[in-house]
Design an enzyme around this catalytic site. Structure first.
Site, short mmCIF file in Angstrom:
data_model
loop_
_atom_site.label_atom_id
_atom_site.label_comp_id
_atom_site.label_asym_id
_atom_site.label_seq_id
_atom_site.Cartn_x
_atom_site.Cartn_y
_atom_site.Cartn_z
N VAL A 1 0.82 -1.20 0.18
CA VAL A 1 -0.12 0.09 0.02
C VAL A 1 0.74 1.37 0.00
O VAL A 1 0.65 2.25 -0.57
CB VAL A 1 -1.10 0.09 1.20
N MET A 2 2.07 1.12 0.70
CA MET A 2 2.82 2.57 0.60
C MET A 2 3.48 2.84 -0.63
O MET A 2 3.42 3.95 -1.11
CB MET A 2 3.93 2.39 1.84
N LYS A 11 9.51 4.52 16.65
CA LYS A 11 8.35 4.80 17.14
C LYS A 11 7.54 3.53 17.08
O LYS A 11 6.46 3.60 17.68
CB LYS A 11 7.76 5.86 15.91
#
Length: 346
Positions: A11-12, A196
């Site tokens: 998707v990215m 993160k």
């Protein structure tokens, strides 16, 4: 107009074709061995990725890795790698076999690599491996693929030791909805991109650890805000230990991306389960079975650097309390516990 090759039809990788083609560039989208069904489905659906809403532009040519040859990379202006961290070795082999000209290579992939007795970012480990890579570019910052593909306002950061290379790439991709900043701190951006995911597990655990029972058990706000702040502080310190600038953790690559990751996804779901006193073994064998949770891979990598470092261990109670709480829950199968008395209040 430029020619952009994107290796990976997830998707990215597919979402990045939208700003590229909106700027009039030609894009070759190459599916990995895991993307064969995706490429076939895109051909069947007239260019629509099965997990995105709108079909790709006619400027996008989607092919399978089986059809990729060195001639496809000739004349390219840049290669973007959009594979998972576990596919990095495969991508390096593909590019080493097919890249005949020196090109800048941008990486969306997040992760840390074990180097000797320590850790390093992809910004440090990949340049020696990719023989024809002219420059390494790290793509960081908060970016949900579906939102970018739908042209929702998105701010990201491109990092390269050569600032002119980063700016040239940003100029190819920048639109009125895809806003881009650039930095020379590629190590810091790559460090935060991996960290993160790890810290999102701990922050998300705090959302469910203290539910507001008078409001139907909704997620807590005060404990979560404190954990979010702690996560950013510890991310800055770990970023510095990995060779990046601590200030990078307080920008798009760190704080901004952490906010998006806590908002949803596999790392967040794992954290929610840990906050409800489930074990990682239970979660990874049930609702997260078969999923790749990037923060878990980062935890295992961090363990090689942190748990073997006596100096960090000694000061861990007041220096990295959230880091050790997450490591204990993931590596030691313990309940997630963050002692508020150890938080660094600022």
């Amino acid at each position: 107009m430029a020619k952009i090759v994107i290796l990976g039809a997830g998707v990215m990788g597919t979402a990045l074709t939208v700003p590229a083609t909106d700027n009039g560039h030609n894009v070759l989208l190459v599916g990995t061995p895991l993307d064969r069904k995706v490429i076939a489905e895109m051909h069947r659906r007239g260019g629509s990725h099965p997990k995105l809403d709108e079909p790709c532009s006619r400027l996008v040519t989607a092919i399978s890795i089986d059809d990729l040859g060195s001639e496809h990379l000739e004349g390219a202006d840049i290669v973007i790698v959009g594979v998972s961290s576990r596919g990095i070795g495969w991508a390096v082999d593909v590019l080493n076999n097919l890249m005949v000209n020196r090109l800048p290579v941008a990486f969306v992939t997040k992760g840390l690599a074990v180097r000797g007795e320590g850790l390093a970012t992809y910004a440090e480990t990949l340049p020696p491996q990719l023989r024809q890579m002219h420059a390494f570019i790290g793509i960081g910052g908060p970016c949900i693929a579906r939102e970018l593909a739908n042209r929702q306002p998105t701010a990201s950061i491109y990092a390269c030791k050569d600032l002119q290379v980063a700016e040239r790439f940003a100029a190819l991709m920048r639109t009125d909805y895809y806003r881009l900043s650039v930095t020379t701190d590629d190590t810091g951006v790559e460090a935060c991109a991996a960290l993160k995911n790890f810290f999102a597990i701990g922050v998300s655990a705090m959302q469910t650890r203290y539910p507001d029972k008078k409001r139907g058990g909704e997620q807590s706000k005060n404990p979560t805000a404190a954990a979010f702040t702690q996560a950013t502080l510890e991310m800055a310190r770990l970023c510095e230990r990995l060779g990046g600038h601590p200030a990078t953790a307080f920008g798009l690559a760190g704080l901004g991306d952490l906010h998006v990751t806590v908002g949803g996804g596999r790392n967040s779901r794992l954290g929610h389960g840990l906050g409800r006193n489930q074990t990682i073994m239970d979660l990874m064998s049930t609702e997260l079975a078969g999923e790749t949770v990037e923060g878990v891979d980062t935890a295992r990598a961090l363990a090689t650097m942190i748990l073997g470092n006596a100096a960090i261990k000694i000061e861990s109670d007041d220096y990295f309390p959230l880091t050790f709480a997450i490591l204990d829950s993931i590596l030691e199968q313990k309940s997630f516990v963050l002692d508020f008395a150890n938080l660094i209040v600022r």
